[in-house]
Design an enzyme around this catalytic site. Structure first.
Site, PDB file in Angstrom:
ATOM      1  N   ARG A 117       0.802  -1.225   0.000  1.00 46.93           N
ATOM      2  CA  ARG A 117       0.000   0.000   0.000  1.00 46.93           C
ATOM      3  C   ARG A 117       0.831   1.270   0.000  1.00 46.93           C
ATOM      4  NH1 ARG A 117      -2.942  -3.805   1.748  1.00 46.93           N
ATOM      5  NH2 ARG A 117      -0.982  -4.385   2.679  1.00 46.93           N
ATOM      6  N   LYS A 169      26.292  -3.473  -2.454  1.00 48.88           N
ATOM      7  CA  LYS A 169      27.753  -3.364  -2.612  1.00 48.88           C
ATOM      8  C   LYS A 169      28.409  -2.718  -1.401  1.00 48.88           C
ATOM      9  CE  LYS A 169      27.256  -2.422  -7.574  1.00 48.88           C
ATOM     10  NZ  LYS A 169      27.473  -1.368  -8.581  1.00 48.88           N
ATOM     11  N   ARG A 176      11.363   3.874   3.093  1.00 50.29           N
ATOM     12  CA  ARG A 176      11.043   2.936   4.183  1.00 50.29           C
ATOM     13  C   ARG A 176      12.306   2.155   4.493  1.00 50.29           C
ATOM     14  NH1 ARG A 176       5.898  -0.978   4.412  1.00 50.29           N
ATOM     15  NH2 ARG A 176       5.025   1.004   5.099  1.00 50.29           N
ATOM     16  N   HIS A 218       5.361   6.063  11.490  1.00 42.29           N
ATOM     17  CA  HIS A 218       4.806   5.911  10.133  1.00 42.29           C
ATOM     18  C   HIS A 218       3.840   7.087   9.927  1.00 42.29           C
ATOM     19  CE1 HIS A 218       3.498   4.238   6.468  1.00 42.29           C
ATOM     20  NE2 HIS A 218       3.215   2.993   6.826  1.00 42.29           N
TER      21      HIS A 218
HETATM   22  C1  NCD Z   1       1.966  -1.037   8.154  1.00 39.99           C
HETATM   23  C2  NCD Z   1       3.458  -0.811   8.277  1.00 39.99           C
HETATM   24  O1  NCD Z   1       4.201  -1.044   7.312  1.00 39.99           O
HETATM   25  O2  NCD Z   1       3.853  -0.386   9.346  1.00 39.99           O
HETATM   26  N1  NCD Z   1       1.540  -1.206   6.836  1.00 39.99           N
HETATM   27  C3  NCD Z   1       1.231  -0.091   6.101  1.00 39.99           C
HETATM   28  O3  NCD Z   1       2.081   0.718   5.797  1.00 39.99           O
HETATM   29  N2  NCD Z   1      -0.051   0.095   5.790  1.00 39.99           N
HETATM   30  C4  NCD Z   1       1.414  -2.038   9.074  1.00 39.99           C
HETATM   31  C5  NCD Z   1       2.003  -3.418   9.101  1.00 39.99           C
HETATM   32  O4  NCD Z   1       2.919  -3.770   8.348  1.00 39.99           O
HETATM   33  O5  NCD Z   1       1.501  -4.209   9.891  1.00 39.99           O
END
Ligand code: NCD
Length: 305
Positions: A53, A82, A103, A131
């Site tokens: 997502r 590398k 991420r 997040h």
């Molecule tokens: C979440 C995350 O990556 O923290 N997912 C997301 O971004 N919607 C929740 C999860 O991985 O459980």
């Protein structure tokens, strides 16, 4: 709102009014304003951890507003393999784009990236820490459902220890005078540093072991997945795996009218039979990732004001 050029690292970096402004901007974008605002802009998505997502909605957000996307979803095909440091990767990519969504499994990595980048960094999840863009889309969903963010009774169920979505969301809700029920197996409680934030904001919260202990109605139940990949000890994971599951017959008593949210992906925390109930809003919530990320991309690149 002073967003142009700014990185989005932690929800704590935002004042209450800024959060409200961003939520309203996302709702404007959703209503069709600002079409093509991102024309000519380039987003780099650097995903060092799995995602469906978050990455796809960042990319769809950019492309559908006229922008372009570069990046990788698998660090094994980047120069990280590398031995390149994260800082050097960022110093390089910063010259190829207008904004970076990243991420990474290490807590604090997004902050570090923002210190060496010359374009805004958007934290798309740093380990178990934060997040923030998920929280903005969660707040957009709450605003749509309730017409307000103030004074909501929100239950958070599941892995509150390692779940970054609930850390960010709890901190955001602490600015809006809500009441939180933190429901988890004892080993997966909300970390002390988040509870300290709640205390200093004067947020009322209770800690429960399971839903059966609730004594008053909830407006929202925010369910999370057990973050299997963050457990240092597999036996610790096995002790809590499958500890809770929402079924149709869970939606009684204090949960009769509850809106069920989940950042997704779900594993087994919510039975599929629940999807068809009026309580389930988690797919609508996921779809709000598009206007929310469009608004954030536009705000930090200065094309939406
Ligand atoms: C979440 C995350 O990556 O923290 N997912 C997301 O971004 N919607 C929740 C999860 O991985 O459980």
């Amino acid at each position: 709102m002073d967003l142009p050029g700014r990185s989005i690292i932690s929800i704590r970096d935002f004042a209450r009014d800024e959060i409200l402004g961003i939520v309203d901007k996302a709702l404007e974008v959703k209503a069709g304003e600002w079409a093509d605002a991102l024309h000519g802009k380039v987003l780099a998505t650097l995903f060092f951890e799995p995602s469906t997502r978050t990455r796809l909605s960042f990319e769809a957000a950019m492309v559908s507003m006229g922008g372009r996307v570069i990046g990788f979803a698998d660090p094994n095909i980047s120069s990280t393999r590398k031995g390149e440091t994260l800082a050097d990767t960022i110093r390089t990519v910063t010259g190829y784009c207008d904004v970076i969504a990243m991420r990474h499994p290490v807590e604090g990595s997004a902050r570090l990236a923002s210190e060496v980048a010359s374009v805004p960094i958007i934290n798309a999840g740093d380990g178990a820490n934060q997040h923030p863009t998920q929280t903005f889309l969660d707040l957009v969903t709450l605003k749509e459902e309730f017409g307000r963010l103030e004074g909501l009774a929100v239950g958070m169920l599941g892995d509150l220890k390692y779940g970054r979505t609930v850390h960010s969301l709890a901190m955001a809700l602490s600015l809006f005078g809500g009441r939180l029920s933190l429901i988890s197996p004892p080993g997966l409680r909300m970390p002390a540093h988040v509870k300290e934030e709640l205390d200093s904001a004067g947020t009322r919260y209770e800690e429960l072991r399971d839903l059966g202990e609730l004594t008053s109605d909830l407006d929202v139940l925010y369910v999370t997945r057990i973050q299997k990949e963050r457990f240092a000890d597999f036996q610790e994971y096995e002790r809590v795996a499958g500890a809770y599951r929402i079924r149709r017959d869970t939606l009684t008593g204090p949960c009769t009218r509850v809106r069920l949210m989940h950042p997704l992906p779900r594993v087994d925390e919510i039975a599929e039979e629940v999807d068809a109930t009026p309580n389930a809003i988690y797919f609508r919530q996921a779809h709000n990732g598009i206007p929310t990320r469009q608004a954030l991309l536009g705000l930090v690149t200065g094309v939406i004001r």
